[in-house]
Design a protein around this motif. Structure first.
Motif, PDB file in Angstrom:
ATOM      1  N   LEU A  60      -7.158   6.730  -4.837  1.00 29.56           N
ATOM      2  CA  LEU A  60      -6.329   7.901  -4.537  1.00 29.56           C
ATOM      3  C   LEU A  60      -6.662   9.063  -5.465  1.00 29.56           C
ATOM      4  CD1 LEU A  60      -2.875   6.136  -3.993  1.00 29.56           C
ATOM      5  CD2 LEU A  60      -4.240   7.281  -2.225  1.00 29.56           C
ATOM      6  N   THR A  79      -8.131   8.793   1.065  1.00 31.82           N
ATOM      7  CA  THR A  79      -6.844   8.665   1.740  1.00 31.82           C
ATOM      8  C   THR A  79      -6.834   7.394   2.585  1.00 31.82           C
ATOM      9  OG1 THR A  79      -7.631  10.049   3.567  1.00 31.82           O
ATOM     10  CG2 THR A  79      -6.425  11.134   1.789  1.00 31.82           C
ATOM     11  N   PRO A  80      -5.705   6.687   2.636  1.00 29.44           N
ATOM     12  CA  PRO A  80      -5.637   5.415   3.363  1.00 29.44           C
ATOM     13  C   PRO A  80      -5.748   5.599   4.873  1.00 29.44           C
ATOM     14  CG  PRO A  80      -3.894   5.569   1.722  1.00 29.44           C
ATOM     15  CD  PRO A  80      -4.479   6.931   1.852  1.00 29.44           C
ATOM     16  N   MET A 119      -9.990   3.113   3.226  1.00 31.44           N
ATOM     17  CA  MET A 119      -9.669   4.456   2.735  1.00 31.44           C
ATOM     18  C   MET A 119     -10.879   5.358   2.941  1.00 31.44           C
ATOM     19  SD  MET A 119      -7.555   3.381  -0.720  1.00 31.44           S
ATOM     20  CE  MET A 119      -6.956   5.045  -1.044  1.00 31.44           C
ATOM     21  N   ILE A 141      -6.565   0.707  -5.854  1.00 31.92           N
ATOM     22  CA  ILE A 141      -6.054   1.679  -4.889  1.00 31.92           C
ATOM     23  C   ILE A 141      -5.625   2.973  -5.574  1.00 31.92           C
ATOM     24  CG2 ILE A 141      -4.377   2.105  -3.070  1.00 31.92           C
ATOM     25  CD1 ILE A 141      -6.517  -0.068  -2.488  1.00 31.92           C
ATOM     26  N   THR A 142      -4.960   2.873  -6.712  1.00 34.86           N
ATOM     27  CA  THR A 142      -4.557   4.077  -7.448  1.00 34.86           C
ATOM     28  C   THR A 142      -5.780   4.875  -7.875  1.00 34.86           C
ATOM     29  OG1 THR A 142      -2.549   2.970  -8.225  1.00 34.86           O
ATOM     30  CG2 THR A 142      -3.256   4.940  -9.426  1.00 34.86           C
ATOM     31  N   LEU A 146       0.828  -1.202   0.000  1.00 39.57           N
ATOM     32  CA  LEU A 146       0.000   0.000   0.000  1.00 39.57           C
ATOM     33  C   LEU A 146       0.864   1.254   0.000  1.00 39.57           C
ATOM     34  CD1 LEU A 146      -2.764   1.409   0.222  1.00 39.57           C
ATOM     35  CD2 LEU A 146      -2.632   1.089   2.714  1.00 39.57           C
ATOM     36  N   GLU A 147       1.901   1.270   0.814  1.00 40.17           N
ATOM     37  CA  GLU A 147       2.781   2.433   0.874  1.00 40.17           C
ATOM     38  C   GLU A 147       3.501   2.658  -0.454  1.00 40.17           C
ATOM     39  OE1 GLU A 147       5.280   1.661   4.214  1.00 40.17           O
ATOM     40  OE2 GLU A 147       3.677   1.991   5.692  1.00 40.17           O
ATOM     41  N   ILE A 164       1.068   4.354  -2.720  1.00 40.71           N
ATOM     42  CA  ILE A 164       0.906   5.755  -2.322  1.00 40.71           C
ATOM     43  C   ILE A 164       2.079   6.605  -2.810  1.00 40.71           C
ATOM     44  CG2 ILE A 164       0.801   7.323  -0.333  1.00 40.71           C
ATOM     45  CD1 ILE A 164      -0.619   5.045   1.185  1.00 40.71           C
ATOM     46  N   LYS A 165       3.291   6.041  -2.770  1.00 39.97           N
ATOM     47  CA  LYS A 165       4.483   6.772  -3.192  1.00 39.97           C
ATOM     48  C   LYS A 165       4.666   6.769  -4.708  1.00 39.97           C
ATOM     49  CE  LYS A 165       6.953   5.886   1.134  1.00 39.97           C
ATOM     50  NZ  LYS A 165       8.084   5.159   1.771  1.00 39.97           N
TER      51      LYS A 165
END
Length: 222
Positions: free
Chosen positions: A187, A192-193, A213, A183-184, A170-171, A174-175
Motif C-alpha cells: 500500500l 491498490t487491492p 494488488m 500488504i501494508t 485485507l479490509e 486497508i483501513k
C-alpha cells in the motif's frame, strides 16, 4: 538496460545505491538473499535456483532488477509480461509464473506481473523495497503497459484466521486497523487491492491466500 543511481539514507548517513538489471554473476548472491528473506516455514523449494534466474534474464531482462548498496547486493525484484484482462479468473502464483521459471512470459502482454521482491533484512530500514517497486513502475511505463499486478502474501493473517475471513483481514489492513508486513508495504508503494485469491501460494503464514494488488499506468486510459 536499466541503470539508476541515487542515495538512500541510514539515519542521516547517505549511502550510494544502484538499481540495475541482474546478470549471471549475481546469481549466487540472489540465491543467498532468498534464503535470508524467506526462512522456514517458507517452502525451500520456492527459493530461486540458477535455472530460474537464467530464464529471468533470457526471457525478460527488463523485468530482472537488483539493487546494490555501497557495492553490496541488497535485494532484487523480478517480473514477467502476461495478457490478463479478467481479474476474476482464478490463478495461482505457480500457474502465472511457471513456478518461477517464467516460460509463460508473453512479450505482447499488457500487464507486468510481479514474480518476486526480496530485500535483505538488515537493509529494509533503508526503504529499498519501495525503490525497487518504483523502478518496476518505470518498466511498466517504458513498455506502454496497462499496469503492474501481483499477489501479495498476507503473513499476518494466520494470527487472525479464526476471527475473520481473508477479505475482512485485507479490509482491516486497508483501513489501518491492522498492519501486515507485506500488504501494508505494498500500500505504501502505491499498490491498490483488486481481490483476495485462495490457494494462491504454498504459504502457511498466509493460510495460502494472496491479495492481488495492482498499480495502474497513469499514462494509459482506463
Amino acid at each position: 538496460m536499466y541503470h539508476k543511481e541515487f542515495f538512500v539514507f541510514d539515519g542521516d548517513k547517505p549511502m550510494k545505491a544502484i538499481i540495475r538489471n541482474y546478470t549471471e554473476s549475481d546469481f549466487s548472491s540472489l540465491i543467498e538473499i532468498q534464503r535470508e528473506c524467506f526462512p522456514l516455514p517458507f517452502p525451500p523449494d520456492l527459493l530461486w535456483n540458477t535455472e530460474q534466474l537464467s530464464n529471468h534474464i533470457t526471457h525478460f531482462l527488463d523485468g530482472a532488477l537488483c539493487i546494490e548498496i555501497e557495492g553490496t547486493l541488497a535485494g532484487s525484484m523480478t517480473g514477467l509480461l502476461i495478457d490478463l484482462e479478467n481479474d476474476d479468473r482464478d490463478h495461482t502464483w505457480a500457474e502465472i509464473t511457471d513456478n518461477g521459471y517464467i516460460r509463460t512470459h508473453n512479450p505482447k502482454g499488457n500487464t507486468l506481473y510481479v514474480v518476486d521482491i526480496s530485500v535483505r533484512p538488515p537493509y529494509r530500514k533503508l526503504g529499498i523495497g519501495k525503490w525497487l517497486m518504483l523502478s518496476m513502475y518505470d518498466v511498466v511505463i517504458q513498455h506502454g503497459l496497462t499496469r503492474l499486478l501481483g499477489g501479495g502474501r498476507m503473513p499476518g493473517y494466520h494470527k487472525k484466521a479464526e476471527e475473520m475471513s481473508p477479505q475482512a483481514y485485507l479490509e482491516a489492513v486497508i483501513k489501518g486497523k491492522l498492519k501486515d508486513p507485506v500488504i501494508t508495504f505494498l500500500l505504501r508503494c502505491g499498490r491498490t487491492p483488486v481481490r483476495v485469491a485462495a490457494n494462491y501460494l504454498d504459504d502457511v503464514e498466509s493460510c495460502h491466500y494472496g491479495a492481488l494488488m495492482e498499480w495502474r499506468n497513469p499514462f494509459k486510459l482506463l
